[in-house]
Design a protein around this motif. Structure first.
Motif, PDB file in Angstrom:
ATOM      1  N   ALA A  39       0.856  -1.185   0.000  1.00  0.00           N
ATOM      2  CA  ALA A  39       0.000   0.000   0.000  1.00  0.00           C
ATOM      3  C   ALA A  39       0.891   1.234   0.000  1.00  0.00           C
ATOM      4  CB  ALA A  39      -0.915  -0.001   1.214  1.00  0.00           C
ATOM      5  N   VAL A  77      -7.382   2.493  -2.679  1.00  0.00           N
ATOM      6  CA  VAL A  77      -6.015   2.555  -2.168  1.00  0.00           C
ATOM      7  C   VAL A  77      -5.071   2.347  -3.341  1.00  0.00           C
ATOM      8  CG1 VAL A  77      -5.890   0.089  -1.566  1.00  0.00           C
ATOM      9  CG2 VAL A  77      -4.413   1.721  -0.390  1.00  0.00           C
ATOM     10  N   VAL A 116      -1.643   0.962  -4.735  1.00  0.00           N
ATOM     11  CA  VAL A 116      -0.685  -0.075  -4.349  1.00  0.00           C
ATOM     12  C   VAL A 116       0.486  -0.081  -5.319  1.00  0.00           C
ATOM     13  CG1 VAL A 116      -2.388  -1.535  -3.196  1.00  0.00           C
ATOM     14  CG2 VAL A 116      -1.913  -1.898  -5.605  1.00  0.00           C
ATOM     15  N   LEU A 148      -5.738  -0.730   6.825  1.00  0.00           N
ATOM     16  CA  LEU A 148      -4.649  -1.584   6.365  1.00  0.00           C
ATOM     17  C   LEU A 148      -4.117  -2.424   7.522  1.00  0.00           C
ATOM     18  CD1 LEU A 148      -2.677   0.993   4.193  1.00  0.00           C
ATOM     19  CD2 LEU A 148      -4.103  -0.887   3.373  1.00  0.00           C
ATOM     20  N   VAL A 191       0.397  -5.896   1.564  1.00  0.00           N
ATOM     21  CA  VAL A 191      -1.026  -6.225   1.594  1.00  0.00           C
ATOM     22  C   VAL A 191      -1.354  -7.355   0.625  1.00  0.00           C
ATOM     23  CG1 VAL A 191      -1.822  -3.924   2.283  1.00  0.00           C
ATOM     24  CG2 VAL A 191      -1.563  -4.453  -0.141  1.00  0.00           C
ATOM     25  N   VAL A 205      -9.084  -6.485   2.568  1.00  0.00           N
ATOM     26  CA  VAL A 205      -7.624  -6.381   2.586  1.00  0.00           C
ATOM     27  C   VAL A 205      -7.122  -7.101   3.822  1.00  0.00           C
ATOM     28  CG1 VAL A 205      -7.632  -4.149   3.792  1.00  0.00           C
ATOM     29  CG2 VAL A 205      -5.680  -4.775   2.371  1.00  0.00           C
TER      30      VAL A 205
END
Length: 136
Positions: free
Chosen positions: A21, A54, A56, A80, A92, A118
């Motif tokens: 992340a 999010v 990544v 997270l 993640v 997640v």
């Protein structure tokens, strides 16, 4: 064709070297309903829940696109997993990952990624601990 809508995929098939992340989950903007003065968060078309996004980082050194955005529909902002000491980013995995191909404004094939949740890497989706995945 029988295949329509989002295509379920395994996390490891999309992020073969893992993912990190690059920040926390943020509300996703509904570009049709928002204006320059007013932010409106996008809602999932099926569940009606708010959509969070999010960014990544793909850990594959050969990846053409180094970052991707993953969307999660959830009633509250997903959290997270805890960061590993000494790491600059949070590793993640995404549960219930789907990919939806589309043609972008440049006329090129692109993909939209969505997930149901997640979690920290290495947790089995069949384990009892998985029930604590951020509803996402």
């Amino acid at each position: 064709m029988a295949l329509q809508g989002p295509i379920p995929v395994e996390f490891g098939n999309v992020f073969t070297h893992g993912a990190f992340a690059a920040g926390g989950f943020e509300p996703m903007r509904d570009f049709d309903a928002s204006s320059s003065e007013r932010f409106v968060q996008a809602k999932d078309k099926v569940t009606g829940q708010p959509v969070w996004v999010v960014e990544v980082i793909d850990a594959d050194p050969a990846a053409r696109d180094k970052t991707a955005k993953v969307k999660v529909a959830a009633p509250v902002q997903p959290v997270l997993p805890a960061a590993t000491a000494g790491m600059p980013f949070v590793a993640v995995e995404f549960a219930g990952l789907t990919v939806t191909p589309y043609v972008n404004q440049a006329g090129r094939l692109a993909y939209s990624l969505r997930a149901a949740g997640v979690r920290a890497p290495g947790r089995s989706s069949r384990s009892g601990a998985d029930s604590r995945d951020t509803a996402a």
